[in-house]
Design an enzyme around this catalytic site. Structure first.
Site, short mmCIF file in Angstrom:
data_model
loop_
_atom_site.label_atom_id
_atom_site.label_comp_id
_atom_site.label_asym_id
_atom_site.label_seq_id
_atom_site.Cartn_x
_atom_site.Cartn_y
_atom_site.Cartn_z
N LYS A 10 21.70 -4.41 -9.30
CA LYS A 10 20.82 -5.24 -7.54
C LYS A 10 20.77 -6.85 -7.75
O LYS A 10 20.23 -7.04 -9.47
CB LYS A 10 19.45 -4.77 -7.39
CG LYS A 10 19.11 -4.49 -6.08
CD LYS A 10 17.78 -4.14 -5.85
CE LYS A 10 17.04 -4.70 -5.82
NZ LYS A 10 15.20 -4.43 -5.42
N SER B 120 5.82 -13.34 -4.49
CA SER B 120 7.46 -13.54 -4.72
C SER B 120 8.03 -13.39 -3.39
O SER B 120 8.89 -14.09 -2.62
CB SER B 120 7.97 -13.73 -5.32
OG SER B 120 7.51 -14.16 -7.22
N ARG C 254 -3.61 -8.77 -7.65
CA ARG C 254 -4.38 -9.17 -6.54
C ARG C 254 -4.70 -8.77 -5.70
O ARG C 254 -5.59 -9.16 -5.00
CB ARG C 254 -3.11 -9.95 -5.62
CG ARG C 254 -2.07 -10.83 -6.77
CD ARG C 254 -0.98 -11.35 -6.18
NE ARG C 254 0.42 -10.23 -6.10
CZ ARG C 254 1.01 -9.85 -6.15
NH1 ARG C 254 1.75 -10.89 -5.75
NH2 ARG C 254 2.02 -9.00 -6.44
N HIS D 214 1.44 -17.24 -10.75
CA HIS D 214 2.20 -16.45 -12.06
C HIS D 214 2.55 -17.89 -12.73
O HIS D 214 1.33 -16.68 -14.04
CB HIS D 214 3.59 -16.24 -11.99
CG HIS D 214 4.10 -15.45 -10.84
ND1 HIS D 214 5.60 -15.61 -9.74
CD2 HIS D 214 4.04 -14.54 -10.79
CE1 HIS D 214 5.59 -15.48 -9.45
NE2 HIS D 214 4.95 -13.77 -9.74
P1 ADP Z 1 7.01 -7.10 -10.60
O1 ADP Z 1 8.29 -7.31 -9.87
O2 ADP Z 1 6.94 -7.02 -12.09
O3 ADP Z 1 5.35 -7.43 -9.31
P2 ADP Z 1 6.23 -10.18 -10.32
O4 ADP Z 1 7.20 -11.71 -10.47
O5 ADP Z 1 5.74 -9.99 -8.87
O6 ADP Z 1 7.10 -8.79 -10.69
O7 ADP Z 1 5.05 -10.23 -10.65
C1 ADP Z 1 4.90 -10.42 -12.03
C2 ADP Z 1 3.02 -9.84 -12.47
O8 ADP Z 1 2.56 -11.38 -12.07
C3 ADP Z 1 2.75 -8.53 -11.86
O9 ADP Z 1 1.62 -8.55 -12.38
C4 ADP Z 1 2.05 -9.52 -10.78
O10 ADP Z 1 1.13 -8.60 -9.93
C5 ADP Z 1 1.74 -10.97 -10.93
N1 ADP Z 1 1.21 -11.80 -9.90
C6 ADP Z 1 2.60 -11.82 -9.32
N2 ADP Z 1 2.18 -13.34 -8.16
C7 ADP Z 1 0.92 -12.90 -8.63
C8 ADP Z 1 -0.48 -14.41 -7.71
N3 ADP Z 1 0.06 -14.63 -6.80
N4 ADP Z 1 -1.22 -14.12 -8.63
C9 ADP Z 1 -2.39 -13.43 -9.85
N5 ADP Z 1 -1.29 -12.82 -10.02
C10 ADP Z 1 0.16 -12.85 -9.39
#
Ligand code: ADP
Length: 167
Positions: A63, A149, A112, A39
């Protein structure tokens, strides 16, 4: 119209500055539960494209997350305390509604994998049709592409130290 500016991919003319895409404010929405180095990489790259990045921590009123939303916001704010071009907010409901409330016309998301891509394409299309808000997809940097995450939560659940994956 100047023919030089009208050519697509021709010559060495740089894209016009100013009201073109890539200036102004963008929204980087997500659950960030927790916020990882992947992120952080997207945020820093978005700062190279936009004047200001609003990190929007989404939560679901029905949730509970793994980490309370207030804690997620506080952690991310602390991380970027010295960066005046980054703002961190929480929101619930539709991302595009929050974007509109904030006067933001561009959303940034990270991609990703092909499964991320399919989902993001669909969301981007629906969001643009609903509101005109465009989505900029940034490919994950290879060194962070396997960070998610959900894997972090899984590792933490089994008492593994995840600090090396967090910024
Ligand atoms: P959501 O629940 O909206 O998917 P996330 O917190 O999982 O939220 O992810 C937020 C954004 O960051 C999404 O666009 C996701 O694809 C991107 N993202 C998550 N992990 C990575 C990573 N390791 N590298 C690049 N982008 C990422």
């Amino acid at each position: 119209m100047n023919s030089e500016n009208n050519s697509v991919g021709g010559g060495n003319t740089p894209p016009p500055r100013g009201r073109g895409w890539g200036r102004g404010l963008c929204l980087f929405p997500g659950s960030f539960d927790p916020f990882t180095k992947g992120h952080d990489d997207i945020v820093r790259r978005a700062l190279g494209l936009f004047d200001e990045v609003v990190i929007a921590v989404g939560y679901n009123e029905q949730k509970a997350g793994w980490m309370p939303v207030e804690e997620r916001v506080a952690t991310i704010r602390k991380l970027y305390a010295d960066e005046p071009r980054i703002r961190v907010e929480s929101y619930t409901g539709l991302t595009v509604d929050f974007a509109r409330e904030q006067g933001i016309t561009a959303i940034v998301r990270g991609v990703r994998s092909t499964s991320d891509f399919e989902y993001e394409m669909q969301m981007a299309d629906v969001n643009r049709q609903l509101t005109g808000i465009e989505t900029i997809l940034l490919p994950a940097s290879p060194q962070f592409a396997s960070l998610s995450s959900s894997v972090m939560r899984e590792l933490a659940h089994f008492h593994h130290d995840i600090s090396e994956f967090l910024p």
